[in-house]
Structure formats: structure tokens, C-alpha cells
Design an enzyme around this catalytic site. Structure first.
Site, PDB file in Angstrom:
ATOM      1  N   CYS A  82       6.109 -35.318 -21.169  1.00  0.00           N
ATOM      2  CA  CYS A  82       4.669 -35.557 -21.305  1.00  0.00           C
ATOM      3  C   CYS A  82       4.092 -34.600 -22.351  1.00  0.00           C
ATOM      4  O   CYS A  82       4.765 -33.659 -22.799  1.00  0.00           O
ATOM      5  CB  CYS A  82       3.975 -35.368 -19.949  1.00  0.00           C
ATOM      6  SG  CYS A  82       3.736 -33.636 -19.482  1.00  0.00           S
ATOM      7  N   GLU A 117       6.030 -32.500  -6.886  1.00  0.00           N
ATOM      8  CA  GLU A 117       4.663 -32.978  -6.693  1.00  0.00           C
ATOM      9  C   GLU A 117       4.009 -32.266  -5.512  1.00  0.00           C
ATOM     10  O   GLU A 117       4.662 -31.525  -4.763  1.00  0.00           O
ATOM     11  CB  GLU A 117       4.687 -34.502  -6.513  1.00  0.00           C
ATOM     12  CG  GLU A 117       5.195 -35.190  -7.782  1.00  0.00           C
ATOM     13  CD  GLU A 117       5.191 -36.703  -7.710  1.00  0.00           C
ATOM     14  OE1 GLU A 117       5.028 -37.271  -6.600  1.00  0.00           O
ATOM     15  OE2 GLU A 117       5.356 -37.321  -8.779  1.00  0.00           O
ATOM     16  N   CYS A 150       6.092 -30.861 -13.755  1.00  0.00           N
ATOM     17  CA  CYS A 150       7.143 -31.717 -14.292  1.00  0.00           C
ATOM     18  C   CYS A 150       8.522 -31.044 -14.251  1.00  0.00           C
ATOM     19  O   CYS A 150       8.646 -29.813 -14.185  1.00  0.00           O
ATOM     20  CB  CYS A 150       6.842 -32.083 -15.741  1.00  0.00           C
ATOM     21  SG  CYS A 150       5.464 -33.202 -15.963  1.00  0.00           S
ATOM     22  N   GLU A 154      10.550 -30.717 -16.685  1.00  0.00           N
ATOM     23  CA  GLU A 154      10.766 -29.854 -17.851  1.00  0.00           C
ATOM     24  C   GLU A 154      10.246 -28.451 -17.588  1.00  0.00           C
ATOM     25  O   GLU A 154      10.859 -27.463 -18.006  1.00  0.00           O
ATOM     26  CB  GLU A 154      10.072 -30.459 -19.082  1.00  0.00           C
ATOM     27  CG  GLU A 154      10.673 -31.768 -19.560  1.00  0.00           C
ATOM     28  CD  GLU A 154      10.088 -32.990 -18.871  1.00  0.00           C
ATOM     29  OE1 GLU A 154       9.538 -32.862 -17.746  1.00  0.00           O
ATOM     30  OE2 GLU A 154      10.170 -34.078 -19.447  1.00  0.00           O
ATOM     31  N   CYS A 213       4.238 -30.915 -21.454  1.00  0.00           N
ATOM     32  CA  CYS A 213       5.602 -30.360 -21.487  1.00  0.00           C
ATOM     33  C   CYS A 213       6.120 -30.236 -22.917  1.00  0.00           C
ATOM     34  O   CYS A 213       6.929 -29.347 -23.199  1.00  0.00           O
ATOM     35  CB  CYS A 213       6.538 -31.203 -20.638  1.00  0.00           C
ATOM     36  SG  CYS A 213       6.286 -30.893 -18.880  1.00  0.00           S
ATOM     37  N   ASN A 254      10.951 -32.530 -11.029  1.00  0.00           N
ATOM     38  CA  ASN A 254       9.502 -32.537 -10.806  1.00  0.00           C
ATOM     39  C   ASN A 254       9.215 -32.200  -9.344  1.00  0.00           C
ATOM     40  O   ASN A 254       9.982 -32.543  -8.441  1.00  0.00           O
ATOM     41  CB  ASN A 254       8.844 -33.846 -11.251  1.00  0.00           C
ATOM     42  CG  ASN A 254       9.437 -35.091 -10.636  1.00  0.00           C
ATOM     43  OD1 ASN A 254      10.601 -35.118 -10.257  1.00  0.00           O
ATOM     44  ND2 ASN A 254       8.652 -36.150 -10.557  1.00  0.00           N
TER      45      ASN A 254
HETATM   46  N1  THU Z   1       7.251 -36.333 -14.975  1.00  0.00           N
HETATM   47  C1  THU Z   1       8.184 -35.381 -15.306  1.00  0.00           C
HETATM   48  O1  THU Z   1       8.597 -34.595 -14.449  1.00  0.00           O
HETATM   49  N2  THU Z   1       8.634 -35.351 -16.576  1.00  0.00           N
HETATM   50  C2  THU Z   1       8.353 -36.266 -17.538  1.00  0.00           C
HETATM   51  O2  THU Z   1       8.878 -36.176 -18.642  1.00  0.00           O
HETATM   52  C3  THU Z   1       7.422 -37.360 -17.228  1.00  0.00           C
HETATM   53  C4  THU Z   1       6.695 -37.261 -15.931  1.00  0.00           C
HETATM   54  C5  THU Z   1       6.812 -36.412 -13.571  1.00  0.00           C
HETATM   55  C6  THU Z   1       5.430 -35.969 -13.273  1.00  0.00           C
HETATM   56  C7  THU Z   1       5.166 -36.717 -11.976  1.00  0.00           C
HETATM   57  O3  THU Z   1       5.716 -35.971 -10.900  1.00  0.00           O
HETATM   58  C8  THU Z   1       5.946 -37.994 -12.118  1.00  0.00           C
HETATM   59  O4  THU Z   1       6.897 -37.754 -13.151  1.00  0.00           O
HETATM   60  C9  THU Z   1       5.119 -39.210 -12.472  1.00  0.00           C
HETATM   61  O5  THU Z   1       4.324 -38.957 -13.583  1.00  0.00           O
END
Ligand code: THU
Length: 136
Positions: free
Chosen positions: A90, A48, A57, A59, A93, A46
Site C-alpha cells: 500500500c 488487524e 500491514c 510489510e 508501506c 498483517n
Molecule cells: N495489507 C497488507 O498487509 N499489505 C499489503 O500490501 C496490502 C494490504 C493488509 C492490510 C489489511 O489488513 C488487509 O490487507 C486488507 O487491506
């Protein structure tokens, strides 16, 4: 292809990718990996952003790596994160994965100790909209 035979390597790749997470805001590091139709593994984390909604994310990163490498299909997915419950992709994704994966595609949730739970994409996103709905 014996997809299950790739489980350990796929989870290891997701775990290693998690180490690269750029998650200074949520502090929730996630790694993901996809197995393509050639048996190759593509991983991502991920990423941010200070403008929060612009983050993405793990994925999405893994799928991007697969597409860039010429991969056409995701045959299995691993997600690695540390949380009380196994972490699944999520909603957004799940749809991104749907573009490249069939309903039966296994989604393996893992943490730092390895495998925790197995899902399928079809179970996580039933009755989904996909490429076949669009006219060719
Ligand atoms: N996140 C992912 O990268 N993948 C997931 O399957 C769940 C959530 C990330 C998004 C964000 O950067 C952090 O986790 C918190 O939600």
C-alpha cells in the site's frame, strides 16, 4: 550480493508469514518478507484490530522484524497474498520501505503458487521523499 538468488526463499518466507496473519475483519491475509544487507530474511504478517485503523500491514511487520534483528537495509521485498491481481504494498508501506530501500529494490508479488510479478520500489513510489532530504 546476488539478490535474485534469494527470490525463492524470500517468497517462501512471505508465504509462510501469511499463514500467521491476524485478519479476522478483512479476511485478507498477507505475508511479507525483506532481505537485509547481511543476506538474512525477516518476515511478517498483517495484524488487524477491532478498532480498524489500528491494524497494520505485513510489510510493516517484516520491517519491524528486520530492525529488531539489526538489519539496516532492505535489498528485496516479497509480498504474498491471494487476489485477482498481484498484490503490491500500500502507499504507506511504500514509504515505510523507502526508509530502508533504494529505488532499485525489487518488490516481488506472489501468491500461493509463487512469483507473479516484479516491480521496483522506485517504480511504485517515484520521486519519493527519503532520509537524504533531511539535514544530517
Ligand atoms: N495489507 C497488507 O498487509 N499489505 C499489503 O500490501 C496490502 C494490504 C493488509 C492490510 C489489511 O489488513 C488487509 O490487507 C486488507 O487491506
Amino acid at each position: 550480493m546476488d539478490i535474485a538468488a534469494h527470490q525463492t526463499a524470500l517468497i517462501a518466507a512471505a508465504r509462510a508469514a501469511r499463514e500467521q496473519a491476524h485478519a479476522p475483519y478483512s479476511r485478507f491475509a498477507v505475508g511479507a518478507a525483506v532481505l537485509d544487507e547481511q543476506g538474512r530474511i525477516h518476515a511478517g504478517c498483517n495484524v488487524e484490530n477491532a478498532a480498524y485503523p489500528q491494524g497494520w500491514c505485513a510489510e510493516a511487520s517484516a520491517l519491524s522484524a528486520m530492525v529488531m534483528a539489526g538489519g539496516k537495509q532492505a535489498l528485496a521485498v516479497a509480498v504474498c497474498a491471494v487476489a485477482p491481481q498481484p498484490v503490491t504494498p500500500c502507499g504507506g508501506c511504500r514509504q515505510k520501505l523507502r526508509e530502508f530501500a533504494a529505488d532499485g529494490c525489487p518488490v516481488w508479488a506472489a501468491d500461493l503458487n509463487g512469483w507473479r510479478a516484479t516491480y521496483t520500489l522506485g517504480g511504485l513510489l517515484p520521486h519519493s521523499f527519503g532520509p537524504d532530504h533531511l539535514p544530517t
